[in-house]
Design a protein around this motif. Structure first.
Motif, PDB file in Angstrom:
ATOM      1  N   GLN A   1       9.337 -11.050   8.660  1.00 24.72           N
ATOM      2  CA  GLN A   1      10.562 -10.352   9.535  1.00 24.72           C
ATOM      3  C   GLN A   1      11.799 -10.683   8.693  1.00 24.72           C
ATOM      4  O   GLN A   1      12.656  -9.889   8.700  1.00 24.72           O
ATOM      5  CB  GLN A   1      10.426 -10.684  10.896  1.00 24.72           C
ATOM      6  CG  GLN A   1       9.149 -10.187  11.584  1.00 24.72           C
ATOM      7  CD  GLN A   1       9.026 -10.569  12.858  1.00 24.72           C
ATOM      8  OE1 GLN A   1       9.498 -11.618  13.350  1.00 24.72           O
ATOM      9  NE2 GLN A   1       8.094  -9.912  13.559  1.00 24.72           N
TER      10      GLN A   1
ATOM     11  N   CYS B   1       8.036  -4.355   5.486  1.00 33.15           N
ATOM     12  CA  CYS B   1       7.654  -3.153   6.555  1.00 33.15           C
ATOM     13  C   CYS B   1       6.176  -2.880   6.133  1.00 33.15           C
ATOM     14  O   CYS B   1       5.666  -3.285   5.112  1.00 33.15           O
ATOM     15  CB  CYS B   1       8.489  -1.838   6.317  1.00 33.15           C
ATOM     16  SG  CYS B   1      10.056  -2.098   6.156  1.00 33.15           S
ATOM     17  N   SER B   2       5.449  -2.313   7.156  1.00 34.68           N
ATOM     18  CA  SER B   2       4.177  -2.094   6.868  1.00 34.68           C
ATOM     19  C   SER B   2       3.565  -0.785   8.013  1.00 34.68           C
ATOM     20  O   SER B   2       4.205  -0.628   8.804  1.00 34.68           O
ATOM     21  CB  SER B   2       3.284  -3.286   7.082  1.00 34.68           C
ATOM     22  OG  SER B   2       3.082  -3.514   8.424  1.00 34.68           O
ATOM     23  N   VAL B   3       2.743  -0.092   7.413  1.00 35.88           N
ATOM     24  CA  VAL B   3       2.381   0.984   7.990  1.00 35.88           C
ATOM     25  C   VAL B   3       0.382   0.899   8.095  1.00 35.88           C
ATOM     26  O   VAL B   3       0.114   0.719   6.832  1.00 35.88           O
ATOM     27  CB  VAL B   3       2.585   2.168   7.501  1.00 35.88           C
ATOM     28  CG1 VAL B   3       1.692   3.451   8.252  1.00 35.88           C
ATOM     29  CG2 VAL B   3       4.072   2.706   7.596  1.00 35.88           C
TER      30      VAL B   3
ATOM     31  N   LYS C   1       2.347  -1.985   2.346  1.00 34.56           N
ATOM     32  CA  LYS C   1       3.299  -2.780   2.893  1.00 34.56           C
ATOM     33  C   LYS C   1       4.417  -2.897   1.695  1.00 34.56           C
ATOM     34  O   LYS C   1       4.073  -2.885   0.529  1.00 34.56           O
ATOM     35  CB  LYS C   1       2.608  -4.234   2.790  1.00 34.56           C
ATOM     36  CG  LYS C   1       2.538  -4.830   4.213  1.00 34.56           C
ATOM     37  CD  LYS C   1       2.164  -6.228   4.252  1.00 34.56           C
ATOM     38  CE  LYS C   1       0.994  -6.474   3.276  1.00 34.56           C
ATOM     39  NZ  LYS C   1      -0.541  -6.986   3.559  1.00 34.56           N
TER      40      LYS C   1
ATOM     41  N   TYR D   1       8.963  -3.822   0.702  1.00 32.91           N
ATOM     42  CA  TYR D   1      10.398  -3.994   1.491  1.00 32.91           C
ATOM     43  C   TYR D   1      11.228  -2.848   1.116  1.00 32.91           C
ATOM     44  O   TYR D   1      12.183  -2.546   1.738  1.00 32.91           O
ATOM     45  CB  TYR D   1      11.179  -5.129   0.661  1.00 32.91           C
ATOM     46  CG  TYR D   1      10.256  -6.214   0.817  1.00 32.91           C
ATOM     47  CD1 TYR D   1      10.645  -7.193   1.813  1.00 32.91           C
ATOM     48  CD2 TYR D   1       9.282  -6.796  -0.273  1.00 32.91           C
ATOM     49  CE1 TYR D   1       9.782  -8.478   2.029  1.00 32.91           C
ATOM     50  CE2 TYR D   1       8.438  -8.148  -0.005  1.00 32.91           C
ATOM     51  CZ  TYR D   1       9.071  -8.762   1.123  1.00 32.91           C
ATOM     52  OH  TYR D   1       8.274  -9.990   1.552  1.00 32.91           O
ATOM     53  N   ASP D   2      10.778  -1.611   0.959  1.00 38.15           N
ATOM     54  CA  ASP D   2      11.397  -0.221   1.014  1.00 38.15           C
ATOM     55  C   ASP D   2      10.609   0.637   2.079  1.00 38.15           C
ATOM     56  O   ASP D   2       9.603   1.229   1.964  1.00 38.15           O
ATOM     57  CB  ASP D   2      11.387   0.387  -0.406  1.00 38.15           C
ATOM     58  CG  ASP D   2      11.926   1.759  -0.458  1.00 38.15           C
ATOM     59  OD1 ASP D   2      12.139   2.423   0.579  1.00 38.15           O
ATOM     60  OD2 ASP D   2      12.537   1.811  -1.745  1.00 38.15           O
ATOM     61  N   GLU D   3      11.525   0.729   3.091  1.00 39.39           N
ATOM     62  CA  GLU D   3      10.900   1.157   4.223  1.00 39.39           C
ATOM     63  C   GLU D   3      10.610   2.711   4.163  1.00 39.39           C
ATOM     64  O   GLU D   3       9.611   3.339   4.585  1.00 39.39           O
ATOM     65  CB  GLU D   3      12.059   1.212   5.377  1.00 39.39           C
ATOM     66  CG  GLU D   3      11.247   1.504   7.041  1.00 39.39           C
ATOM     67  CD  GLU D   3      12.281   1.335   7.842  1.00 39.39           C
ATOM     68  OE1 GLU D   3      13.368   0.870   7.779  1.00 39.39           O
ATOM     69  OE2 GLU D   3      11.905   1.605   9.128  1.00 39.39           O
ATOM     70  N   GLU D   4      11.380   3.412   3.379  1.00 44.24           N
ATOM     71  CA  GLU D   4      11.180   4.896   3.009  1.00 44.24           C
ATOM     72  C   GLU D   4       9.910   5.240   2.260  1.00 44.24           C
ATOM     73  O   GLU D   4       9.041   5.836   2.697  1.00 44.24           O
ATOM     74  CB  GLU D   4      12.324   5.584   2.317  1.00 44.24           C
ATOM     75  CG  GLU D   4      13.369   6.091   3.134  1.00 44.24           C
ATOM     76  CD  GLU D   4      14.566   6.647   2.620  1.00 44.24           C
ATOM     77  OE1 GLU D   4      14.322   7.354   1.496  1.00 44.24           O
ATOM     78  OE2 GLU D   4      15.451   6.489   2.930  1.00 44.24           O
TER      79      GLU D   4
ATOM     80  N   VAL E   1       7.463   2.789   2.165  1.00 48.30           N
ATOM     81  CA  VAL E   1       6.172   2.524   3.142  1.00 48.30           C
ATOM     82  C   VAL E   1       5.703   3.667   3.938  1.00 48.30           C
ATOM     83  O   VAL E   1       4.550   4.122   4.122  1.00 48.30           O
ATOM     84  CB  VAL E   1       6.726   1.150   3.978  1.00 48.30           C
ATOM     85  CG1 VAL E   1       5.553   0.996   4.959  1.00 48.30           C
ATOM     86  CG2 VAL E   1       6.590   0.000   2.909  1.00 48.30           C
ATOM     87  N   GLU E   2       6.938   4.335   4.556  1.00 50.45           N
ATOM     88  CA  GLU E   2       6.514   5.494   5.276  1.00 50.45           C
ATOM     89  C   GLU E   2       5.832   6.770   4.554  1.00 50.45           C
ATOM     90  O   GLU E   2       4.994   7.194   4.983  1.00 50.45           O
ATOM     91  CB  GLU E   2       7.848   6.091   5.924  1.00 50.45           C
ATOM     92  CG  GLU E   2       8.584   5.139   6.972  1.00 50.45           C
ATOM     93  CD  GLU E   2       7.817   4.931   8.336  1.00 50.45           C
ATOM     94  OE1 GLU E   2       6.866   5.907   8.624  1.00 50.45           O
ATOM     95  OE2 GLU E   2       7.791   3.970   8.912  1.00 50.45           O
TER      96      GLU E   2
ATOM     97  N   SER F   1       0.944 -12.122   4.853  1.00 54.98           N
ATOM     98  CA  SER F   1       2.121 -11.286   5.462  1.00 54.98           C
ATOM     99  C   SER F   1       1.934 -11.500   7.206  1.00 54.98           C
ATOM    100  O   SER F   1       2.946 -10.933   7.622  1.00 54.98           O
ATOM    101  CB  SER F   1       1.854  -9.760   5.159  1.00 54.98           C
ATOM    102  OG  SER F   1       0.475  -9.512   5.994  1.00 54.98           O
TER     103      SER F   1
END
Lengths: 250, 250
Positions: free
Chosen positions: A33, A170-172, A218, A220-223, A225-226, B16
């Protein structure tokens, strides 16, 4: 650049199987986080030579080294001295900690064994906690915490905001009633298109014995990851199965 | 001499914070009973370079290296290839495993991704399990197991009797409603008299908030462990507190 970290769990009790680790996941989650990449965990025995060598090796290899365990008053609490040696500074009485320990315990209880707890590497900055007066500290890039989970958690929570992190991890995750082998090729294609992300595939077993797989993207680049998450969802659908959103594994 | 071991937990999901480790304690306990000393655990990401270097380093340093994770059919399942490189043998199709996988899955489901699972380091000896057909194996002193706990446990249980161990690790534990600082000096004196044993002191907190300490004597000489246990019991009594026998911590 995302700073890197290594966690050293110091203690024979994990290695002998006596104790189930209860610290790794808490620290791993907090670092993720905070945008600090936990790249290794080592569990080592409380033998001086092993601690000194491991701290010395890891603090060169990673931006931060966190340790848990071995900061109490007993003969097996040798972390402070070992870290001092690994960092190359002397161990000396930390006046402020000495006074605090004495005030907290009272002169009578503040025996030789407990006085040892006030000896920290020269230049150490204490890490406070709200549970006990255990003497956590940071010296250079090494952060020394208690092994008792409640005390460690209080220390880590106090310490973390003082460290500079990057963007949070970030992770999805998508879960599916599929076997890994069925979707391996499709997943590899997605990984190929997102080389900066970690795409993981984790088989699981439900309590009723049914098996499935969690697919996790997973990074560090949210876009990105989405976007990878959408591709994973579409992959599962293309195999005729309904993707289930969420984390952790169902 | 007690053989030594290192466990490598391969997997981003522990680092993670996504997953709580569920394998270390099972393996640690089994090795202790088998008289093999687990001297280190490392959790590392599923990056090829890191796996190769860590296996190569640890298999020189310890008598046995156990790994968990990364033996499935997906792109992140790279353990077999990395172990082959670390040991210095080629990865090749293991005919028997290939035939077994094909028979189990059926020709249609036995796709490219799943065929990869039959590629093992040259000279590898399969480790059987009763839960799945995941291809665990031993090559030289490296033992490669699945990361899914039920499969790992089945493999480890099959593997362990094939390894030569020493006398099992023995331990005696006494719990007391005391603080570490009170008994540190007495405990150090006992440690001094039993240099071949590990004497550990583990503070704990009961659900109701009361704190105590577990004192544990551990070693491979049962008689000495018993004798040290008696000394620990007497130490607790000498401090006016009733020792509570048993393991694990109450």
């Amino acid at each position: 650049m995302t700073p890197t970290a290594c966690l050293l769990v110091i203690g024979n009790e994990i290695l002998s199987g006596r104790t189930q680790d209860a610290n790794i996941r808490f620290i791993a989650t907090g670092l993720a986080q905070a945008g600090i990449a936990l790249e290794e965990v080592r569990v080592i025995p409380d033998k001086a030579r092993r601690i000194v060598e491991t701290v010395a090796t890891c603090r060169v290899q990673f931006d931060h080294v966190f340790t848990t365990g071995g900061i109490g008053p007993t003969h097996d609490d040798i972390t402070a001295g070992c870290v001092a040696e690994a960092v190359g500074v002397p161990l000396e009485c930390h006046e402020e900690s000495y006074r605090e320990l004495e005030a907290y315990l009272g002169k009578e209880k503040f025996n030789k064994a407990r006085q040892r707890m006030a000896w920290l590497p020269r230049g150490a900055v204490p890490i406070r906690n709200t549970v006990s007066i255990a003497p956590g500290f940071s010296i250079a890039n090494v952060h020394v915490m208690a092994g008792v989970p409640s005390i460690m958690q209080s220390m880590f929570t106090a310490l973390l905001p003082t460290l500079e992190g990057g963007a949070p991890l970030c992770s999805v995750a998508w879960h599916a009633d599929l076997r890994e082998g069925t979707l391996a090729e499709g997943l590899e294609a997605i990984q190929h298109d997102f080389p900066e992300l970690d795409l993981g595939s984790y088989p699981f077993e439900r309590p009723d014995g049914r098996r499935g797989v969690s697919l996790v993207a997973k990074g560090y680049d949210e876009e990105k990851v989405e976007a990878a998450g959408e591709r994973i969802k579409a992959l599962i659908e293309s195999l005729g199965v309904t993707p289930i959103a969420g984390e952790p594994a169902p």
